[in-house]
Design a protein around this motif. Structure first.
Motif, mmCIF file in Angstrom:
data_model
loop_
_atom_site.group_PDB
_atom_site.id
_atom_site.type_symbol
_atom_site.label_atom_id
_atom_site.label_comp_id
_atom_site.label_asym_id
_atom_site.label_seq_id
_atom_site.Cartn_x
_atom_site.Cartn_y
_atom_site.Cartn_z
ATOM 1 N N TYR A 219 72.600 63.765 -37.411
ATOM 2 C CA TYR A 219 70.902 62.712 -36.792
ATOM 3 C C TYR A 219 72.162 61.697 -35.305
ATOM 4 C CZ TYR A 219 67.593 64.746 -40.343
ATOM 5 O OH TYR A 219 67.255 65.744 -41.004
ATOM 6 N N VAL A 220 72.665 61.718 -35.637
ATOM 7 C CA VAL A 220 73.290 60.539 -34.969
ATOM 8 C C VAL A 220 74.681 61.111 -34.551
ATOM 9 C CG1 VAL A 220 74.684 58.570 -34.431
ATOM 10 C CG2 VAL A 220 72.815 58.709 -36.118
ATOM 11 N N ASP A 221 76.223 62.000 -35.073
ATOM 12 C CA ASP A 221 76.841 62.672 -34.553
ATOM 13 C C ASP A 221 76.297 64.155 -33.338
ATOM 14 O OD1 ASP A 221 78.067 61.266 -36.358
ATOM 15 O OD2 ASP A 221 78.995 62.161 -38.087
ATOM 16 N N ASP A 222 75.918 65.076 -34.238
ATOM 17 C CA ASP A 222 75.325 65.754 -33.437
ATOM 18 C C ASP A 222 74.346 65.434 -31.994
ATOM 19 O OD1 ASP A 222 74.079 68.541 -32.340
ATOM 20 O OD2 ASP A 222 75.307 69.393 -34.560
ATOM 21 N N ARG A 223 74.936 65.524 -30.957
ATOM 22 C CA ARG A 223 74.106 65.021 -29.503
ATOM 23 C C ARG A 223 72.544 66.086 -29.928
ATOM 24 N NH1 ARG A 223 74.900 69.104 -25.607
ATOM 25 N NH2 ARG A 223 76.199 70.338 -25.860
ATOM 26 N N ARG A 224 72.821 67.316 -29.976
ATOM 27 C CA ARG A 224 71.396 68.086 -30.122
ATOM 28 C C ARG A 224 70.614 67.462 -31.771
ATOM 29 N NH1 ARG A 224 74.659 73.377 -31.930
ATOM 30 N NH2 ARG A 224 75.618 71.599 -33.579
ATOM 31 N N PHE A 225 70.758 66.498 -32.749
ATOM 32 C CA PHE A 225 70.229 66.674 -33.449
ATOM 33 C C PHE A 225 69.384 64.531 -32.362
ATOM 34 C CE2 PHE A 225 71.504 68.897 -36.440
ATOM 35 C CZ PHE A 225 70.071 69.099 -37.412
ATOM 36 N N THR A 226 70.901 63.947 -32.286
ATOM 37 C CA THR A 226 70.674 63.227 -31.552
ATOM 38 C C THR A 226 69.341 63.060 -29.660
ATOM 39 O OG1 THR A 226 72.609 62.277 -32.328
ATOM 40 C CG2 THR A 226 71.107 60.798 -29.926
ATOM 41 N N ALA A 227 69.826 63.787 -29.650
ATOM 42 C CA ALA A 227 68.752 64.371 -28.516
ATOM 43 C C ALA A 227 66.787 64.708 -29.106
ATOM 44 C CB ALA A 227 68.555 65.487 -27.599
ATOM 45 N N THR A 228 67.028 65.268 -30.078
ATOM 46 C CA THR A 228 65.763 65.619 -30.541
ATOM 47 C C THR A 228 65.293 64.294 -30.540
ATOM 48 O OG1 THR A 228 65.998 67.859 -31.024
ATOM 49 C CG2 THR A 228 64.151 66.657 -32.003
ATOM 50 N N TYR A 229 65.242 63.596 -32.043
ATOM 51 C CA TYR A 229 64.665 62.024 -31.830
ATOM 52 C C TYR A 229 64.973 61.019 -30.252
ATOM 53 C CZ TYR A 229 65.588 63.208 -36.968
ATOM 54 O OH TYR A 229 65.300 64.268 -38.173
ATOM 55 N N GLU A 230 66.103 60.720 -29.922
ATOM 56 C CA GLU A 230 65.369 60.800 -28.861
ATOM 57 C C GLU A 230 64.707 60.161 -27.765
ATOM 58 O OE1 GLU A 230 67.624 57.530 -28.120
ATOM 59 O OE2 GLU A 230 67.974 58.611 -30.896
ATOM 60 N N ASN A 231 64.062 61.509 -28.036
ATOM 61 C CA ASN A 231 62.810 62.310 -27.005
ATOM 62 C C ASN A 231 61.911 61.437 -27.487
ATOM 63 O OD1 ASN A 231 64.268 63.989 -24.954
ATOM 64 N ND2 ASN A 231 64.575 65.396 -26.189
ATOM 65 N N ILE A 232 61.482 61.134 -29.187
ATOM 66 C CA ILE A 232 60.193 60.976 -29.605
ATOM 67 C C ILE A 232 60.577 59.640 -29.382
ATOM 68 C CG2 ILE A 232 59.426 60.168 -32.011
ATOM 69 C CD1 ILE A 232 60.397 62.945 -33.404
ATOM 70 N N ARG A 233 61.550 59.095 -29.690
ATOM 71 C CA ARG A 233 61.573 57.251 -29.595
ATOM 72 C C ARG A 233 63.015 56.766 -29.232
ATOM 73 N NH1 ARG A 233 58.561 52.901 -29.558
ATOM 74 N NH2 ARG A 233 56.396 53.855 -30.039
ATOM 75 N N THR A 234 62.885 56.310 -28.099
ATOM 76 C CA THR A 234 64.718 55.521 -27.517
ATOM 77 C C THR A 234 64.895 55.002 -29.042
ATOM 78 O OG1 THR A 234 64.168 55.163 -25.926
ATOM 79 C CG2 THR A 234 66.288 54.615 -26.450
ATOM 80 N N GLY A 235 66.202 55.625 -29.870
ATOM 81 C CA GLY A 235 67.163 54.186 -31.070
ATOM 82 C C GLY A 235 66.933 55.825 -31.947
ATOM 83 N N LEU A 236 65.236 56.503 -32.025
ATOM 84 C CA LEU A 236 65.431 56.626 -33.531
ATOM 85 C C LEU A 236 66.228 57.313 -34.496
ATOM 86 C CD1 LEU A 236 62.494 56.866 -35.201
ATOM 87 C CD2 LEU A 236 61.887 59.340 -34.032
ATOM 88 N N ALA A 237 67.018 57.843 -33.425
ATOM 89 C CA ALA A 237 67.830 58.919 -34.848
ATOM 90 C C ALA A 237 69.207 58.037 -35.239
ATOM 91 C CB ALA A 237 69.314 59.890 -33.149
#
Length: 253
Positions: A219-237
């Motif tokens: 979730y942190v290493d793959d920017r696509r997963f990171t973007a999904t979580y960051e769209n929910i709340r900043t820092g969530l990934a």
């Protein structure tokens, strides 16, 4: 008016390979061919592609999409109505898609022919099937991948609606904890992480704590997963990863 496969790919934000695949499996067969034998898509084909992409965004497998669209008792307006109900139940990131469905419904009622660009602008640069090959290449040899394929093959639209709602709720609870300043290694955060792991076990495949920790890191290493979580709340990934890591340590110590 007809369009080449390259034009349609550009309109819809999908790859030419995706359109070729849809043709090969009979999901979207272009109505025309050029004298040279090249695919040509008319407005009815674009309407069907729009419906396919709406359903794919909602998580429907291609087989289920084909069954829905080829149902002789269903009309295009009913498809749009069903999609609107599902879309509006999703979280904030899908609001633009719900508005696009409303736009399509209104255009059909008023007899307005949307341009190809208008039909597909809601999808932006996202192709629902663009990572399917990557997933198969990376994990197709694993039992978890095969188990997930077997389970999801039988899911109905109601199953996908339920699963999406459950996952959104888990993400929402984790985001709330982050917003409240609750540490990622707290019992509350670890409990939600454990629920997330069990959700994967129940919905897709048997996910061990060790495998769950690998997913958390992805979730942190793959920017696509990171973007999904960051769209929910900043820092969530990062918060998700840390909560999963803490929960894994709790259960494997």
């Amino acid at each position: 008016m007809s369009y080449s496969v390259g034009q349609v790919a550009a309109f819809a934000g999908v790859t030419v390979r995706t359109l070729h695949h849809y043709d090969d499996i009979g999901l979207l067969v272009p109505s025309e061919r050029s004298h040279a034998g090249h695919r040509r898509y008319n407005d009815a084909d674009l309407d069907r592609l729009q419906q396919i992409l709406f359903y794919r965004e909602l998580g429907f497998p291609l087989e289920e999409v084909a069954a829905l669209l080829d149902d002789p008792d269903a009309d295009p307006q009913e498809h749009l109505r069903r999609q609107h109900e599902l879309l509006t139940a999703r979280i904030e990131k899908l609001k633009q898609m719900a508005e696009a469905v409303e736009h399509a419904m209104e255009a059909r009622r008023m007899g307005i022919n949307l341009t190809p660009e208008e039909k597909f602008e809601v999808f932006g640069d996202h192709d629902p099937d663009q990572y399917a090959d990557e997933v198969q290449q990376r994990w197709g040899h694993t039992e978890e991948y095969r188990q997930s394929q077997r389970r999801t093959a039988s899911y109905t639209k109601e199953d996908w609606k339920r699963i999406t709602g459950e996952l959104d709720a888990l993400h929402g609870r984790m985001a709330d904890l982050l917003g409240q300043g609750v540490p990622a290694d707290s019992q509350a955060a670890m409990d939600v992480a454990e629920e997330h792991r069990r959700f994967i076990c129940d919905s897709y495949y048997d996910c061990s704590h060790e495998l769950h920790a690998c997913l958390g890191q992805m979730y942190v290493d793959d920017r696509r997963f990171t973007a999904t979580y960051e769209n929910i709340r900043t820092g969530l990934a990062v918060y998700m990863r840390d909560a999963i890591k803490a929960n894994t340590a709790r259960h494997t110590a």
